[in-house]
Structure formats: structure tokens, C-alpha cells
Design a protein around this motif. Structure first.
Motif, PDB file in Angstrom:
ATOM      1  N   ARG A  39      -4.080   2.937  -3.869  1.00 37.85           N
ATOM      2  CA  ARG A  39      -3.787   1.100  -3.910  1.00 37.85           C
ATOM      3  C   ARG A  39      -2.727   1.069  -3.989  1.00 37.85           C
ATOM      4  N   ALA A  40      -1.458   1.373  -4.993  1.00 38.70           N
ATOM      5  CA  ALA A  40      -0.430   1.071  -4.650  1.00 38.70           C
ATOM      6  C   ALA A  40       0.281   1.154  -3.282  1.00 38.70           C
ATOM      7  N   LEU A  41       0.157   2.078  -2.763  1.00 37.39           N
ATOM      8  CA  LEU A  41       0.316   2.363  -0.737  1.00 37.39           C
ATOM      9  C   LEU A  41       0.220   1.165  -0.842  1.00 37.39           C
ATOM     10  N   ALA A  42      -1.392   1.078  -0.294  1.00 41.50           N
ATOM     11  CA  ALA A  42      -2.023   0.119   0.743  1.00 41.50           C
ATOM     12  C   ALA A  42      -1.418  -1.952  -0.079  1.00 41.50           C
ATOM     13  N   GLU A  43      -1.295  -1.534  -1.680  1.00 43.97           N
ATOM     14  CA  GLU A  43      -0.662  -3.603  -1.133  1.00 43.97           C
ATOM     15  C   GLU A  43       0.328  -3.717  -1.604  1.00 43.97           C
ATOM     16  N   GLU A  44       1.425  -2.684  -1.905  1.00 48.68           N
ATOM     17  CA  GLU A  44       2.771  -3.145  -2.415  1.00 48.68           C
ATOM     18  C   GLU A  44       3.515  -2.778  -1.086  1.00 48.68           C
ATOM     19  N   SER A  45       4.695  -4.199  -1.374  1.00 50.10           N
ATOM     20  CA  SER A  45       4.938  -4.238   0.274  1.00 50.10           C
ATOM     21  C   SER A  45       5.876  -3.680   0.381  1.00 50.10           C
ATOM     22  N   THR A  46       6.548  -2.574   0.130  1.00 48.10           N
ATOM     23  CA  THR A  46       8.073  -1.832   0.458  1.00 48.10           C
ATOM     24  C   THR A  46       7.297  -0.078  -0.266  1.00 48.10           C
ATOM     25  N   ALA A  47       8.408   0.684   0.024  1.00 50.21           N
ATOM     26  CA  ALA A  47       7.947   1.945  -0.304  1.00 50.21           C
ATOM     27  C   ALA A  47       8.002   1.937  -1.868  1.00 50.21           C
ATOM     28  N   CYS A  48       9.281   1.194  -2.041  1.00 53.50           N
ATOM     29  CA  CYS A  48       9.856   1.134  -3.336  1.00 53.50           C
ATOM     30  C   CYS A  48       8.942   1.095  -4.346  1.00 53.50           C
ATOM     31  N   ALA A  49       8.516  -0.106  -3.953  1.00 53.19           N
ATOM     32  CA  ALA A  49       8.034  -0.855  -4.811  1.00 53.19           C
ATOM     33  C   ALA A  49       6.350  -0.189  -5.311  1.00 53.19           C
ATOM     34  N   ALA A  50       5.810   0.483  -4.265  1.00 48.78           N
ATOM     35  CA  ALA A  50       4.372   1.267  -4.176  1.00 48.78           C
ATOM     36  C   ALA A  50       4.767   2.559  -5.028  1.00 48.78           C
ATOM     37  N   VAL A  51       5.863   3.138  -4.879  1.00 41.86           N
ATOM     38  CA  VAL A  51       6.538   4.308  -5.435  1.00 41.86           C
ATOM     39  C   VAL A  51       6.887   4.161  -7.112  1.00 41.86           C
ATOM     40  N   ILE A  71       2.095  13.453  -0.479  1.00 44.55           N
ATOM     41  CA  ILE A  71       3.899  13.204  -0.222  1.00 44.55           C
ATOM     42  C   ILE A  71       3.822  12.559   1.594  1.00 44.55           C
ATOM     43  N   ALA A  72       2.846  12.914   2.102  1.00 47.09           N
ATOM     44  CA  ALA A  72       2.182  12.629   3.803  1.00 47.09           C
ATOM     45  C   ALA A  72       1.981  10.906   3.805  1.00 47.09           C
ATOM     46  N   ALA A  73       1.631  10.228   2.772  1.00 48.01           N
ATOM     47  CA  ALA A  73       1.247   8.943   2.778  1.00 48.01           C
ATOM     48  C   ALA A  73       3.027   8.034   1.597  1.00 48.01           C
ATOM     49  N   ILE A  74       2.943   8.994   1.577  1.00 51.60           N
ATOM     50  CA  ILE A  74       4.660   7.860   1.299  1.00 51.60           C
ATOM     51  C   ILE A  74       6.049   8.134   1.990  1.00 51.60           C
ATOM     52  N   ARG A  75       5.791   9.017   2.741  1.00 47.50           N
ATOM     53  CA  ARG A  75       6.645   9.341   3.898  1.00 47.50           C
ATOM     54  C   ARG A  75       6.841   8.077   4.603  1.00 47.50           C
ATOM     55  N   SER A  76       4.848   8.112   5.110  1.00 54.75           N
ATOM     56  CA  SER A  76       5.032   7.055   5.827  1.00 54.75           C
ATOM     57  C   SER A  76       5.325   5.993   5.384  1.00 54.75           C
ATOM     58  N   ARG A  77       5.426   6.073   4.333  1.00 53.60           N
ATOM     59  CA  ARG A  77       5.587   4.111   3.520  1.00 53.60           C
ATOM     60  C   ARG A  77       7.530   4.163   4.009  1.00 53.60           C
ATOM     61  N   ILE A  78       8.326   5.258   3.825  1.00 55.99           N
ATOM     62  CA  ILE A  78       9.175   5.146   3.697  1.00 55.99           C
ATOM     63  C   ILE A  78       9.920   5.063   5.269  1.00 55.99           C
ATOM     64  N   GLU A  79       9.444   5.592   6.540  1.00 54.03           N
ATOM     65  CA  GLU A  79       9.532   5.651   7.787  1.00 54.03           C
ATOM     66  C   GLU A  79       9.386   4.198   8.191  1.00 54.03           C
ATOM     67  N   ALA A  80       8.380   3.000   7.870  1.00 55.03           N
ATOM     68  CA  ALA A  80       8.111   2.109   7.626  1.00 55.03           C
ATOM     69  C   ALA A  80       9.365   1.180   7.551  1.00 55.03           C
ATOM     70  N   ALA A  98      11.843  12.570   4.596  1.00 51.65           N
ATOM     71  CA  ALA A  98      10.537  13.535   4.177  1.00 51.65           C
ATOM     72  C   ALA A  98      11.065  13.700   2.212  1.00 51.65           C
ATOM     73  N   ALA A  99      12.619  14.387   1.995  1.00 48.44           N
ATOM     74  CA  ALA A  99      12.883  14.991   1.078  1.00 48.44           C
ATOM     75  C   ALA A  99      12.498  13.192   0.015  1.00 48.44           C
ATOM     76  N   LEU A 100      12.672  12.066   0.003  1.00 45.60           N
ATOM     77  CA  LEU A 100      12.644  10.598  -0.353  1.00 45.60           C
ATOM     78  C   LEU A 100      10.985  10.936  -1.271  1.00 45.60           C
ATOM     79  N   ALA A 101      10.429  11.343  -0.424  1.00 44.44           N
ATOM     80  CA  ALA A 101       8.986  11.521  -0.870  1.00 44.44           C
ATOM     81  C   ALA A 101       8.616  12.806  -1.160  1.00 44.44           C
ATOM     82  N   ARG A 102       9.270  13.795  -0.458  1.00 42.87           N
ATOM     83  CA  ARG A 102       8.989  15.484  -1.284  1.00 42.87           C
ATOM     84  C   ARG A 102       9.413  14.585  -2.984  1.00 42.87           C
ATOM     85  N   HIS A 103      10.889  13.870  -2.571  1.00 40.19           N
ATOM     86  CA  HIS A 103      10.881  13.356  -4.753  1.00 40.19           C
ATOM     87  C   HIS A 103       9.835  12.554  -5.302  1.00 40.19           C
ATOM     88  N   ALA A 104       9.230  12.429  -4.925  1.00 41.41           N
ATOM     89  CA  ALA A 104       8.826  10.758  -5.658  1.00 41.41           C
ATOM     90  C   ALA A 104       7.030  11.938  -5.445  1.00 41.41           C
TER      91      ALA A 104
END
Length: 217
Positions: free
Chosen positions: A96-108, A154-163, A177-183
Motif C-alpha cells: 500500500r505504501a509503495l502504491a499510494e505514496e508519491s515518492t520512494a522516500c515517502a513510501a519507504v 526489495i525489487a518493488a522498492i528498487r523500481s520506485r527508486i529508479e522511477a 539496488a543498494a538503496l533498495a537492499r538497505h530498506a
């Protein structure tokens, strides 16, 4: 002759009293499948896959082994359904966070805050089932399935970061990739910390530190 008739009658009455009354036949006891599944979720969540036996499951689900196999299949099939249902009932906050928040930062940031609340909720076992159930798991198919779910997150988080990198919301030189793995490591680590007794407030403090180090444009 009279004496013989009396004796025979007394014998019949005595026999009638000795025979127990026939129990009325009724329908076999049924069970609520959803309730049984919820109890299975809690059992696997608390003890992990390997440490939860079929006898443990039948006891907590309050059903016999034949009913378990008939309704859910074997232990591994039941666990697969448990993991799917866990994701719907308890683990959907990340999606839900990944789908509803406007940025990767806000989602994480939201994922970490909600993980702190969910993983320490006393209404159910602490931590994350998908993380804890893999502990000491010696069944390759189960271990691979759980690993796949963690990596998919992790892949879903990475996709938002890349976006965000593509739109300029994050610097172009960020290692997505590293930032997503950190999350992912933060979320998985918070699960274990919760099982070790960390409070919601303590996990929220960890989340704040993690987000303070999130890269900015």
C-alpha cells in the motif's frame, strides 16, 4: 407356573435397565475454515515452518488430521496458503505504501513506520511471518518461496527508486539496488528486533535514523 412368569418378567426388566439408551445420531462436527486458517497463520508465525508440526496444527486448529488434509492439503500446501493469506491480512502495508505514496522516500518512510507498529502489535506474534518462518528451514521449496517473496519486496522498492531517479526526485548517481537492499535490510532487521523485545517506539527511532540518511536531491 406363576413363579416362572414373575421370574421371566423381572429378568426382562433387569435387562432393559442394563442396556444403555442409544445415542441419537447427528451430523459430524464441522469447522470454520477461515477460523482454522487464522489459527494456522498464528502458529506458523509464532514458531516458524520447521518447528510447527502437523500435530501442532491439528491441535491449535481444533480439527483432525483427515480434516486438515482434506481442507488444506499437506503441511507445505497449508503453509503456502498461510503465507498468501498473511500477506492479505497483515503484510499488505508495504504494498500500500509503495502504491499510494508519491515518492520512494515517502513510501519507504511509511513502510518503516507501519512495520514498527505491525511488528510489535501484541494482538499477534511479533515480527514478520515471512522473515521468521524461514529460520532453520530445511525444506528447500519453502525456503526458496520465502526468499522469493523477500526479494520481490526489495525489487518493488528498487523500481520506485529508479522511477524517482528518472524524474529527478533522486540524484542520478544513486545506486538504486543498494538503496533498495538497505530498506529491505531495515524492515527484515526490525522484524527480528521486535521478536527480541524491541518496542514500537524503539523501532520508530530506527526508522527515523534510516530516513535521515536517505539521499536528497
Amino acid at each position: 407356573m406363576v413363579s416362572n412368569k414373575v421370574s421371566s418378567k423381572e429378568s426382562e426388566e433387569t435387562g432393559a435397565k442394563a442396556r444403555p439408551a442409544a445415542k441419537p445420531r447427528g451430523r459430524p462436527r464441522s469447522f470454520d475454515r477461515e477460523t482454522a486458517l487464522e489459527k494456522a497463520i498464528l502458529a506458523f508465525w509464532e514458531h516458524g515452518y520447521e518447528a510447527t508440526s502437523v500435530s501442532d496444527l491439528t491441535r491449535v486448529m481444533d480439527i483432525g488430521a483427515p480434516s486438515l488434509y482434506s481442507a488444506f492439503g499437506d503441511k507445505q500446501s497449508l503453509f503456502e496458503e498461510v503465507v498468501r493469506e498473511y500477506g492479505v491480512r497483515y503484510g499488505s502495508f508495504a504494498d500500500r505504501a509503495l502504491a499510494e505514496e508519491s515518492t520512494a522516500c515517502a513510501a519507504v518512510a511509511r513502510m518503516l513506520r507501519e512495520a514498527a507498529a505491525e511488528y510489535t502489535d501484541p494482538a499477534h506474534p511479533y515480527g514478520c511471518l515471512v522473515v521468521h518462518a524461514a529460520t532453520n528451514c530445511s525444506t528447500p521449496e519453502v525456503e526458496q518461496s520465502l526468499r522469493g517473496r523477500r526479494n520481490a519486496s526489495i525489487a518493488a522498492i528498487r523500481s520506485r527508486i529508479e522511477a524517482d531517479i528518472a524524474t529527478g526526485a533522486l540524484p542520478p548517481d544513486i545506486d538504486a539496488a543498494a538503496l533498495a537492499r538497505h530498506a529491505g535490510a531495515m524492515i527484515q532487521g526490525m522484524s527480528q528486533q521486535a521478536r527480541d523485545g524491541a518496542s514500537r517506539e524503539e523501532l520508530e527511532a530506527l526508522a527515523e535514523i534510516a530516513m535521515a540518511n536517505w539521499p536528497r536531491t
